[in-house]
Write a protein that holds these residues in place. Structure first.
Motif, mmCIF file in Angstrom:
data_model
loop_
_atom_site.group_PDB
_atom_site.id
_atom_site.type_symbol
_atom_site.label_atom_id
_atom_site.label_comp_id
_atom_site.label_asym_id
_atom_site.label_seq_id
_atom_site.Cartn_x
_atom_site.Cartn_y
_atom_site.Cartn_z
ATOM 1 N N LYS A 26 0.829 -1.331 0.113
ATOM 2 C CA LYS A 26 -0.229 0.080 -0.051
ATOM 3 C C LYS A 26 0.907 1.213 -0.194
ATOM 4 O O LYS A 26 1.967 1.488 0.762
ATOM 5 C CB LYS A 26 -0.933 0.075 1.168
ATOM 6 N N ASN A 27 0.524 2.179 -0.855
ATOM 7 C CA ASN A 27 1.284 3.755 -0.901
ATOM 8 C C ASN A 27 1.235 4.340 0.212
ATOM 9 O O ASN A 27 0.149 4.254 0.987
ATOM 10 C CB ASN A 27 1.009 4.230 -2.041
ATOM 11 N N PRO A 28 2.200 4.797 0.916
ATOM 12 C CA PRO A 28 2.062 5.653 1.932
ATOM 13 C C PRO A 28 0.912 6.696 2.062
ATOM 14 O O PRO A 28 0.468 7.287 3.278
ATOM 15 C CB PRO A 28 3.532 6.312 2.524
ATOM 16 N N ALA A 29 0.667 7.247 0.961
ATOM 17 C CA ALA A 29 -0.125 8.471 0.680
ATOM 18 C C ALA A 29 -1.563 7.905 0.576
ATOM 19 O O ALA A 29 -2.616 8.863 0.427
ATOM 20 C CB ALA A 29 0.301 9.361 -0.345
ATOM 21 N N THR A 30 -1.999 6.510 0.775
ATOM 22 C CA THR A 30 -3.374 6.158 0.366
ATOM 23 C C THR A 30 -4.506 6.873 1.246
ATOM 24 O O THR A 30 -5.246 7.324 0.639
ATOM 25 C CB THR A 30 -3.454 4.557 0.684
ATOM 26 N N ARG A 31 -4.244 7.041 2.331
ATOM 27 C CA ARG A 31 -5.129 7.278 3.367
ATOM 28 C C ARG A 31 -5.297 8.973 3.402
ATOM 29 O O ARG A 31 -6.190 9.648 3.314
ATOM 30 C CB ARG A 31 -4.924 7.118 4.779
ATOM 31 N N THR A 32 -4.258 9.574 2.787
ATOM 32 C CA THR A 32 -4.120 11.119 2.880
ATOM 33 C C THR A 32 -5.059 11.491 1.663
ATOM 34 O O THR A 32 -5.780 12.248 1.739
ATOM 35 C CB THR A 32 -2.854 11.650 2.465
ATOM 36 N N PHE A 33 -4.766 10.481 0.508
ATOM 37 C CA PHE A 33 -5.608 10.898 -0.606
ATOM 38 C C PHE A 33 -7.229 10.590 -0.742
ATOM 39 O O PHE A 33 -7.920 11.410 -1.023
ATOM 40 C CB PHE A 33 -5.250 10.081 -1.964
ATOM 41 N N GLN A 34 -7.276 9.587 0.193
ATOM 42 C CA GLN A 34 -8.805 9.456 0.563
ATOM 43 C C GLN A 34 -9.487 10.408 1.085
ATOM 44 O O GLN A 34 -10.342 10.911 0.804
ATOM 45 C CB GLN A 34 -8.902 7.987 1.338
#
Length: 308
Positions: free
Chosen positions: A198-206
């Motif tokens: 999983k990309n580290p930015a997944t939750r930030t983008f969501q």
């Protein structure tokens, strides 16, 4: 089936079956997308049936205008499904079914220029409706550090929210964050750890996508409007893609089942009139569907019927 403007409708059969379509009924697809669910509904309608379509994405509307909307049984409106209660045509006869396929569509994710995906460098936009509202870049430019942290925590359940927000504010003092690649690099630099793959930015983008598009407040408004628009016996079929949405849908249905809400320590309350009943349990994509369309992995379908 990869590429721009390709959209594989999630749980197509299950979602449409949940509507229990009557051939002369009136139905709303509040998230047209590329018309997968809408096409299946229209195929079940007679010449007397009506299908109403909504989408906030102007690209989706353009697809509908040259496709399904040319059918005399179809009416089209470019708007957020949260405004369904303002569409006068829906009040004239009510609705026998409403379908909402929440979240971002595959064409939106696959079009790098829209800024939804962290897989390619692009302008940091994320608006589903590109004709109005503020972009993700605008939000990160103007929001206070505490607000950014709150958005990341509330909508992304990002446990590194404060660290990321602090870094964003420090970075923007030097130069604005205007591209997806810049945001991914920034989040990665914060030492954010994710599950393998999983990309580290997944939750930030969501989180930013939900905030920019006011997705949760739109769902809340739409559910309330849907209950009023549905005729007795009408069905509500909702597909959610993350726990925040699904929790809202589940709690909305439960709140209108006629159950007593309150504490065992408080005086007993009279149960409110029941207005909805769940139809079966939550439905998840099959293993075969997930294998064919990995984006269906997190999908949850809930169906409810309006009571007399």
């Amino acid at each position: 089936m990869a590429g721009r403007d390709v959209h594989i409708p999630v749980m197509l059969d299950e979602a449409v079956e949940g509507l229990a379509v009557r051939e002369n009924g009136r139905y709303l697809d509040g998230t047209f997308g590329r018309g997968g669910h809408a096409t299946a509904i229209l195929a079940r309608l007679s010449a007397e049936g009506r299908l109403f379509l909504m989408d906030r994405d102007p690209t989706a509307i353009a697809v509908a205008e040259t496709g399904l909307a040319t059918d005399p049984r179809v009416s089209l409106r470019h708007d957020n499904f949260a405004t369904m209660g303002e569409w006068s045509a829906l009040h004239d006869g009510g609705l026998d079914g409403i379908l909402l396929d929440l979240g971002v569509s595959s064409p939106q994710l696959d079009d790098a220029s829209r800024g939804f995906s962290f897989m390619a460098d692009a302008p940091l936009d994320m608006r589903m409706d590109t004709t109005r509202g503020i972009s993700a870049a605008d939000f990160l430019r103007d929001a206070e550090e505490a607000e950014i942290a709150d958005v990341l925590w509330t909508f992304g359940e990002e446990r590194f929210s404060r660290r990321i927000a602090k870094t964003i504010v420090e970075r923007r003092a030097t130069a604005p964050i205007t591209r997806t690649g810049e945001l991914v690099a920034l989040v990665t630099s914060c030492g954010v750890r994710r599950e393998p793959g999983k990309n580290p930015a997944t939750r930030t983008f969501q989180a930013l996508r939900i905030r920019v598009n006011e997705e949760l407040s739109s769902v809340e408004t739409a559910l309330a409007a849907a209950l009023e628009l549905l005729n007795p016996g009408g069905r509500l079929s909702v597909i959610s893609f993350h726990s925040l949405e699904d929790r809202m849908v589940k709690q909305f249905i439960r709140s209108h089942e006629g159950r007593v809400q309150g504490s065992r320590r408080a005086p007993p309350k009279e149960a409110p009139p029941a207005r909805l009943k769940p139809v079966g349990k939550a439905i998840f994509a099959s293993d075969a569907e997930v294998a064919a369309n990995p984006r269906s992995r997190s999908a949850v379908l809930r169906v409810a019927e309006k009571l007399a």
